[in-house]
Design an enzyme around this catalytic site. Structure first.
Site, PDB file in Angstrom:
ATOM      1  CG  HIS A  95      10.476   5.697   1.195  1.00 23.47           C
ATOM      2  ND1 HIS A  95       9.148   6.463   1.144  1.00 23.47           N
ATOM      3  CD2 HIS A  95       9.857   4.503   0.998  1.00 23.47           C
ATOM      4  CE1 HIS A  95       8.137   5.648   0.601  1.00 23.47           C
ATOM      5  NE2 HIS A  95       8.810   4.398   0.559  1.00 23.47           N
ATOM      6  CB  CYS A 104       4.024  -0.074  -0.709  1.00 20.39           C
ATOM      7  SG  CYS A 104       5.434   0.101   0.868  1.00 20.39           S
TER       8      CYS A 104
END
Length: 665
Positions: free
Chosen positions: A68, A186
Site C-alpha cells: 500500500h 505506522c
C-alpha cells in the site's frame, strides 16, 4: 459508514494471480488500477509502492500481503485484489507466502471520509471470517461484493469486555478487569495502524480486558480522553513513528513495541501489560524498541533527532540572518554599534530603521541554540522534554558552547526525559509528573550538566571551530568548499547532503553579527554546491536533448526552477534513472562550485533561497560565476558519460524501455 461501493470493482480482482516474484505481482495488480483509471502513471505508482515496501515488509502472516502507499498518481481511493495459488513472498513474520494480496492505493490528498474507508478495510483484514470468505469466493464479482457490500463502521465498535471491578490494579488484573489504553501508528498511516488497533481490541476481548485505542493514522486521530488515561492500569504503544504527545502516559506501566508486533502478537502484548500491572513484569516497560522492530539503525534515529532540531531552527536563522543583512545594506556595517532603538527611534531616519532591523535580527539569532536544543529533545521524548531542552540550549549560549552545546543539551534532555516518562510511579503522583516532576528534575539535571560538566569543554571546542572557520584562507578554504560540495551532490538530499547542510546552518549560529565570518562563506559554498546538480541536468537536457528520454526532458524544465531555488532533490529523477553517470557529474560540478565560492570569499547569511536571496550575498557576481561554472562542469561531464554509452543503447530502444519499466518496480 461511508459508502464503499467505489473502492473495488470486479475488474480490479485477479483470482488467478500467478507471478514469479513480488515485483510481478505488484505490477500485475497496478496495471489493473491503471486500466480502470485509478492510477495515472504506472511506473511512478510502482515507485511509491516500492518505497513503502523498503520501509518495512507488508506481509502480515496468515497468508495476507497488503502492499500500500499514498501516491500523487492515484486518482481515488482504490483496492486491487489478487488471489495466488502458489503464493507471493511478502516477508511475513511467519514465513508463509501470501495467497491473498490487497493492494491499497490512496491519493496523496485524500479526504478524511475516503481514508476512513481504507482504515475500516484494514481492520476487516484481521477478521478470519472476512478473509476466509475471500478465499472461497468463486468470481471477481463475489469478491468485490464481499468488500463493497457489507456495512463496516468507520470507527470500529468497542470490543466486548468484562466489567471493571473497583479493586486496585492487582485485583483488577487478576479478576479479568484490566484497563488498558493504546496508541498505534505506522509511517503511511493507512493499513498497519488500523490492523494493529483491531488486533489489540480482539486480543483484549479474549482476555476479558477493557482497551481504548488511539489510531494516529491518515484517517484522523481522536485523542484518548484524559479520564481514560488516568483510569488505565497500563499503556501499549505500538508504533513505527514517534507517538504524539507521549507525555500523557508519564508514570504508567508501558509496553513499547513496533506496530507489527501488535498485528502479529496482540495476545502476548496484552499479557505483558497485565504482567507489568501485577508485578510479574521486569519494570515499568516491556517490549522491543520500536526502532529496532522497524529495522531502523540508531544512526538513522540520531539523524532524525538532529534534523528535527535543525528544521525548527531554520526559520529563526532565516529571519535573523536576512534582517541583519538588510540592516547592513541600509545602514552599513557600523549599524552593529548603534544604540538601542528603544526610546531612540526616528520614523524618518534610515539609520533608525536599519538599527531596528539589526537589533530585531540579533534578537532572533538569540533563539537559535535554545530552539535547536529544545526540538532535538522534543524529537526524542515529545513535549515533556521541551522545557529541559530549551533551558539547556539557553545555558549553552550563556557558557559559550554554541550550537555544539545545543546538540549535546538537546540529546541529554531528550533521553533523560524519555527515561523519566517510563518510571513506574505511584498513582497519586502520576498526574503531576508531566507538569511538575519531569520539568523540575530534567531542567535541574541538564542545567548542572551544561554549567558544571560539559559546558566549558564544548565552549573551548566551539571557539576553536569558530577561529578555524574565520582563519580559513587560500587552499584550506578551497579544500573545505570542495569537500562540502561533494557531500551535497553525493546523495542529493540524503544523509551526506543533510550533514553538510546541517554543518553550514549550525555554523551560522557562530557567525554573530560579523559581516565576513568564515561560517558565512561556508553557508554560501554549501548553497552554491546544492544548486548546481539540478541546474546542470536541466542544461544538459537542452544542449543534448537526444541523450534524454521525453520524461527526463520534461523533468529538466522543472529542474531549472528547483536548482535556482536551492532544491538539490530536483536532480534525483535523473540520478535514479542513470546513477553511474549522473551522480559523478553532479559531484564534479558541486565540487567546482563549492571550491570557487570559498576562493572568491562570497558570504551568505540566509540558510536557503537560491538566487532569490542574491541581493543579500556577499560578492554576488563572483558567486553567480561559481554557480555557472559548477553547472557547466555538471553538464559537460554528464553529456560526456552518457555519450560514451549511447551507441549501444540506441541499438535496442525496446530493451531500454523495458529496463526502464523494471527500474520503476
Amino acid at each position: 459508514m461511508s459508502d464503499t461501493s467505489g473502492l473495488i470493482t470486479p475488474a480490479l480482482v485477479d483470482l488467478h494471480l500467478a507471478p514469479e516474484d513480488k515485483s510481478e505481482a505488484l505490477r500485475a495488480l497496478a496495471q489493473r488500477l491503471v486500466a480502470e483509471g485509478r492510477v495515472t502513471d504506472l511506473d511512478g505508482f510502482l515507485g511509491d509502492i516500492a518505497a513503502r515496501e523498503a520501509q518495512a515488509p507488508t506481509g502480515m502472516g496468515d497468508g495476507i500481503g497488503i502492499p500500500h502507499c499514498r501516491s500523487p498518481h492515484v486518482t481515488r481511493p482504490s483496492l486491487a485484489f489478487g488471489r495466488s495459488a502458489r503464493g507471493v513472498d511478502f516477508d511475513a513474520p511467519d514465513g508463509r507466502p501470501a495467497d491473498l494480496v490487497f493492494m491499497i492505493a490512496a491519493p496523496e490528498g485524500a479526504d478524511d471520509s475516503h481514508l476512513q474507508i481504507l482504515a475500516a478495510l484494514a481492520r476487516r483484514l484481521m477478521d478470519p471470517e472476512f478473509t476466509g470468505a475471500l478465499r472461497e469466493a468463486e468470481s471477481p464479482g463475489a469478491v468485490a461484493a464481499r468488500i463493497n457490500g457489507e456495512e463496516v463502521p468507520a470507527v470500529a465498535p468497542a470490543p466486548a469486555v468484562v466489567p471493571v471491578s473497583p479493586a486496585g490494579p492487582e485485583t483488577a488484573a487478576a479478576g479479568g478487569g484490566l484497563r488498558l489504553v493504546a496508541v498505534t501508528s505506522c509511517p503511511t498511516g493507512i493499513a498497519h495502524t488500523y490492523m494493529a488497533a483491531k488486533a489489540l481490541e480482539l486480543a483484549a476481548a479474549r482476555a476479558g480486558a477493557q482497551i481504548q485505542v488511539e489510531t494516529q493514522g491518515s484517517a484522523g486521530t481522536t485523542p484518548l480522553a484524559p479520564e481514560a488515561i488516568a483510569a488505565a492500569d497500563a499503556v501499549i504503544l505500538a508504533h513505527d513513528v514517534e507517538v504524539r504527545d507521549r507525555a500523557r502516559f508519564a508514570g504508567k506501566p508501558t509496553v513499547d513495541v513496533g506496530v507489527k508486533a501488535a498485528v502479529n502478537r496482540a495476545d502476548e502484548l496484552i499479557a505483558q501489560a497485565a504482567g507489568l500491572v501485577t508485578g510479574a513484569g521486569s519494570g515499568a516497560r516491556a517490549g522491543a524498541d520500536p526502532a529496532a522492530e522497524a529495522g531502523e539503525h540508531w544512526a538513522q534515529r540520531l539523524r532524525k533527532y538532529l534534523m528535527t532540531g535543525v528544521s525548527y531552527m531554520i526559520p529563526f536563522v532565516a529571519a535573523g540572518g536576512l534582517l541583519i543583512a538588510l540592516a547592513f545594506a541600509i545602514g552599513g556595517y557600523r549599524i552593529a554599534s548603534a544604540p538601542s532603538v528603544l526610546g531612540h527611534f526616528d520614523w524618518t531616519s534610515s539609520h533608525s530603521w536599519a538599527a531596528m532591523l539589526f537589533q530585531t535580527g540579533k534578537t532572533s539569532f538569540g533563539f537559535l541554540v535554545p530552539v535547536l536544543s529544545g526540538y532535538i529533545a522534543f524529537a526524542v521524548a515529545d513535549r515533556a522534554a521541551l522545557a529541559a531542552g530549551i533551558a539547556g540550549g539557553a545555558v549553552s549560549v550563556a557558557v559559550g558552547a554554541g550550537f555544539l552545546g545545543g546538540i549535546v543539551s538537546g540529546l541529554a534532555a531528550g533521553f533523560l526525559v524519555l527515561w523519566m516518562i517510563r518510571w513506574n510511579v505511584p498513582r497519586a503522583i502520576r498526574g503531576i509528573m508531566p507538569v511538575v516532576v519531569i520539568p523540575l528534575l530534567s531542567v535541574a539535571v541538564v542545567g548542572f550538566l551544561m554549567f558544571v560538566v560539559v559546558g566549558s569543554p564544548i565552549a573551548s571546542a566551539m571557539n576553536g571551530l569558530t577561529d578555524w572557520l574565520n582563519g580559513l584562507s587560500g587552499s584550506n578554504a578551497i579544500l573545505l568548499g570542495v569537500l562540502l560540495g561533494a557531500m551535497m551532490a553525493f546523495d542529493m538530499g540524503g544523509p551526506l547532503n543533510k550533514v553538510a547542510y546541517t554543518f553550514a546552518a549550525g555554523a551560522l549560529t557562530a557567525a554573530g553579527t560579523a559581516p565576513d565570518a568564515g561560517s558565512l562563506k561556508v553557508m554560501a559554498a554549501v548553497m552554491a554546491a546544492g544548486m548546481t546538480p539540478p541546474l546542470g541536468m536541466a542544461l544538459a537536457t537542452v544542449v543534448r536533448r537526444r541523450l534524454f528520454t521525453p520524461e527526463e526532458r520534461e523533468n529538466g524544465k522543472a529542474a531549472w526552477v528547483l536548482g535556482a531555488s536551492f532544491i538539490t532533490e530536483g536532480a534525483i529523477p535523473f540520478a535514479a534513472a542513470d546513477p553511474l553517470r549522473v551522480i559523478p557529474a553532479g559531484i564534479a560540478g558541486s565540487m567546482t562550485a563549492g571550491g570557487l565560492v570559498m576562493a572568491f570569499g562570497s558570504t551568505l547569511r540566509a540558510p536557503h533561497g537560491g538566487i532569490w536571496v542574491l541581493p543579500l550575498i556577499g560578492s554576488p557576481f563572483l558567486y553567480l560565476t561559481a554557480v555557472v561554472a559548477g553547472t557547466a562542469v555538471t553538464t559537460a561531464v554528464v553529456v560526456l558519460l552518457k555519450g560514451m554509452r549511447r551507441p549501444s543503447a540506441v541499438a535496442a530502444p525496446d530493451a531500454v524501455a523495458a529496463g526502464r519499466e523494471l527500474v520503476g518496480v
